[in-house]
Design a protein around this motif. Structure first.
Motif, mmCIF file in Angstrom:
data_model
loop_
_atom_site.group_PDB
_atom_site.id
_atom_site.type_symbol
_atom_site.label_atom_id
_atom_site.label_comp_id
_atom_site.label_asym_id
_atom_site.label_seq_id
_atom_site.Cartn_x
_atom_site.Cartn_y
_atom_site.Cartn_z
ATOM 1 N N VAL A 109 0.866 -1.173 0.000
ATOM 2 C CA VAL A 109 0.000 0.000 0.000
ATOM 3 C C VAL A 109 0.906 1.226 0.000
ATOM 4 N N ARG A 110 0.750 2.097 -0.998
ATOM 5 C CA ARG A 110 1.558 3.316 -1.092
ATOM 6 C C ARG A 110 0.660 4.543 -0.946
ATOM 7 N N ILE A 111 1.123 5.510 -0.184
ATOM 8 C CA ILE A 111 0.465 6.811 -0.063
ATOM 9 C C ILE A 111 1.485 7.848 -0.497
ATOM 10 N N TYR A 112 1.162 8.651 -1.521
ATOM 11 C CA TYR A 112 2.175 9.542 -2.087
ATOM 12 C C TYR A 112 1.510 10.649 -2.914
ATOM 13 N N ARG A 113 2.255 11.708 -3.131
ATOM 14 C CA ARG A 113 1.869 12.748 -4.076
ATOM 15 C C ARG A 113 2.677 12.610 -5.373
ATOM 16 N N TYR A 114 3.921 12.145 -5.225
ATOM 17 C CA TYR A 114 4.831 12.050 -6.371
ATOM 18 C C TYR A 114 5.176 10.582 -6.632
ATOM 19 N N ALA A 115 4.705 10.042 -7.757
ATOM 20 C CA ALA A 115 4.918 8.630 -8.065
ATOM 21 C C ALA A 115 6.360 8.341 -8.421
ATOM 22 N N ASN A 116 7.055 9.320 -9.013
ATOM 23 C CA ASN A 116 8.448 9.143 -9.400
ATOM 24 C C ASN A 116 9.099 10.515 -9.545
ATOM 25 N N ALA A 117 10.349 10.519 -9.973
ATOM 26 C CA ALA A 117 11.094 11.772 -10.058
ATOM 27 C C ALA A 117 10.528 12.731 -11.093
ATOM 28 N N ASP A 118 9.798 12.225 -12.065
ATOM 29 C CA ASP A 118 9.255 13.061 -13.131
ATOM 30 C C ASP A 118 7.813 13.489 -12.885
ATOM 31 N N ASP A 119 7.233 13.084 -11.766
ATOM 32 C CA ASP A 119 5.824 13.361 -11.494
ATOM 33 C C ASP A 119 5.627 14.848 -11.200
ATOM 34 N N SER A 120 4.553 15.418 -11.726
ATOM 35 C CA SER A 120 4.242 16.827 -11.490
ATOM 36 C C SER A 120 3.649 17.072 -10.116
ATOM 37 N N GLY A 121 3.196 16.022 -9.464
ATOM 38 C CA GLY A 121 2.569 16.163 -8.162
ATOM 39 C C GLY A 121 1.077 16.395 -8.211
ATOM 40 N N LYS A 122 0.499 16.373 -9.413
ATOM 41 C CA LYS A 122 -0.938 16.607 -9.552
ATOM 42 C C LYS A 122 -1.764 15.331 -9.382
ATOM 43 N N GLY A 123 -1.074 14.202 -9.367
ATOM 44 C CA GLY A 123 -1.793 12.933 -9.220
ATOM 45 C C GLY A 123 -1.603 12.364 -7.833
ATOM 46 N N GLY A 124 -1.078 11.187 -7.772
ATOM 47 C CA GLY A 124 -0.830 10.547 -6.488
ATOM 48 C C GLY A 124 -2.090 9.982 -5.866
ATOM 49 N N THR A 125 -1.993 9.702 -4.597
ATOM 50 C CA THR A 125 -3.087 9.073 -3.864
ATOM 51 C C THR A 125 -3.676 10.056 -2.860
ATOM 52 N N GLY A 126 -4.696 9.590 -2.140
ATOM 53 C CA GLY A 126 -5.185 10.326 -0.995
ATOM 54 C C GLY A 126 -4.292 10.077 0.203
ATOM 55 N N THR A 127 -4.779 10.391 1.384
ATOM 56 C CA THR A 127 -3.988 10.213 2.602
ATOM 57 C C THR A 127 -4.184 8.844 3.234
ATOM 58 N N LYS A 128 -5.095 8.037 2.677
ATOM 59 C CA LYS A 128 -5.386 6.721 3.246
ATOM 60 C C LYS A 128 -5.127 5.623 2.218
#
Length: 335
Positions: A109-128
């Motif tokens: 289970v991953r919780i994140y804003r940035y999936a990788n080094a190239d991610d803009s930060g607009k995606g990712g998951t929620g806090t849970k």
């Protein structure tokens, strides 16, 4: 009938953090002071329709909270992270009965804003994020199983991580059973029990994001009394060098039993077992290869006492076209 049990206690465990010359990132010596391990227990236990309490929650120090949930339409363990900018992971080796035998599946289970080094930060998951216990929808009438897990956190994958102070690592051991979920409320019952151990002051792990970050540190070690030195190495190499080594105190008789858990399927197929004594040349137990995407259970015997550790391990070291996407995220905790 309802029972909701929550308890915690701090165990005094002598640990000393050490810095090693070379590529080993330094764990501040100040973190070695005072008690270092938090032991917690939560449980959900109910039977029948009246007064049922279906959730129990514990704090995951430095990360967020963990909730056990058991209801006729909802059975899971749920992690909540306080910081979505970080890379937070809950690794779980889920053991349950399938087709008349025991199977295991490694889940992350991953919780994140940035999936990788190239991610803009607009995606990712929620806090849970959660890991469910059920195999079907609606839930099976009855079920039983257990989980061995590791919860860890490091900077987001858009940031460097090699020289950052390690966050506390929490292990958990969860068991569950329920019955009567496809019958009337009076016939229903459920029990979930969670034991959590957090290494507060001397976390063990290795993190780096991108090949340039790996140049600043691919190994860490800590001296944990009375086990000895616990060392992790995660080289930025496609041909190996991702290992775990335990070096017991000189003169001590020691033994290491390991279970490497990967993938999903029957336990006999997915769990590789090995055991080893002290190497007379190095005085160490190991090195033990770290799985590229999996978990390790360790049983370390020093003298006549056994100590248990659990490790989550994930690394990518073969991306030559985009070396910034290479990474290593390894975390270990007693359990």
């Amino acid at each position: 009938m309802r029972s909701l049990l929550t308890r915690s206690r701090v165990i005094a465990w002598a640990t000393v953090a050490t810095a090693v010359v070379g590529t080993t990132a330094v764990i501040p010596a100040a973190l070695a002071a005072a008690p270092t391990v938090l032991d917690q227990h939560i449980a959900v236990n109910w039977s029948g329709a009246a007064h049922r309490t279906t959730t129990a929650t514990a704090t995951v120090p430095g990360i967020g909270s963990l909730q056990a949930i058991c209801a006729p339409n909802d059975t899971m363990v749920q992690l909540t992270a306080n910081n979505r900018d970080a890379e937070t992971q809950m690794w779980a080796a889920v053991y349950e009965q399938k087709k008349g035998g025991w199977s295991v599946a490694v889940k992350t289970v991953r919780i994140y804003r940035y999936a990788n080094a190239d991610d803009s930060g607009k995606g990712g998951t929620g806090t849970k994020g959660n890991e469910g216990f059920n195999q079907s929808t609606p839930q099976e009438d009855s079920s039983t199983g257990y989980i061995h897990g590791v919860i860890s956190q490091r900077p987001g994958r858009n940031e460097t991580a090699a020289t950052k102070v390690l966050a506390p690592v929490t292990s958990f051991e969860l068991t569950w059973w329920w019955s009567g979920f496809r019958h009337g409320a009076s016939a229903q019952s459920c029990h979930v029990d969670v034991h959590m151990v957090t290494n507060l002051k001397t976390p063990v792990g290795v993190d780096w994001h991108g090949s340039s970050d790996a140049a600043h540190g691919t190994s860490r070690s800590a001296t944990i009394s009375p086990i000895g030195t616990f060392a992790l190495s995660c080289r930025n190499s496609a041909i190996g060098g991702q290992t775990l080594t335990v070096t017991p105190p000189k003169g001590k008789v020691a033994w290491l039993y390991t279970e490497t858990i990967t993938g999903e399927g029957p336990v006999d197929n997915q769990v590789d077992v090995s055991e080893r004594g002290i190497d007379p040349k190095t005085g160490a137990l190991g090195p033990v290869p770290l799985p590229q995407n999996g978990m390790l259970r360790l049983f370390i015997t020093v003298g006549s006492v056994q100590y248990r550790y659990i490790v989550s391990s994930y690394y990518v070291t073969n991306n030559t076209k985009h070396p910034e996407l290479n990474l290593c995220e390894v975390a270990a905790s007693s359990w």
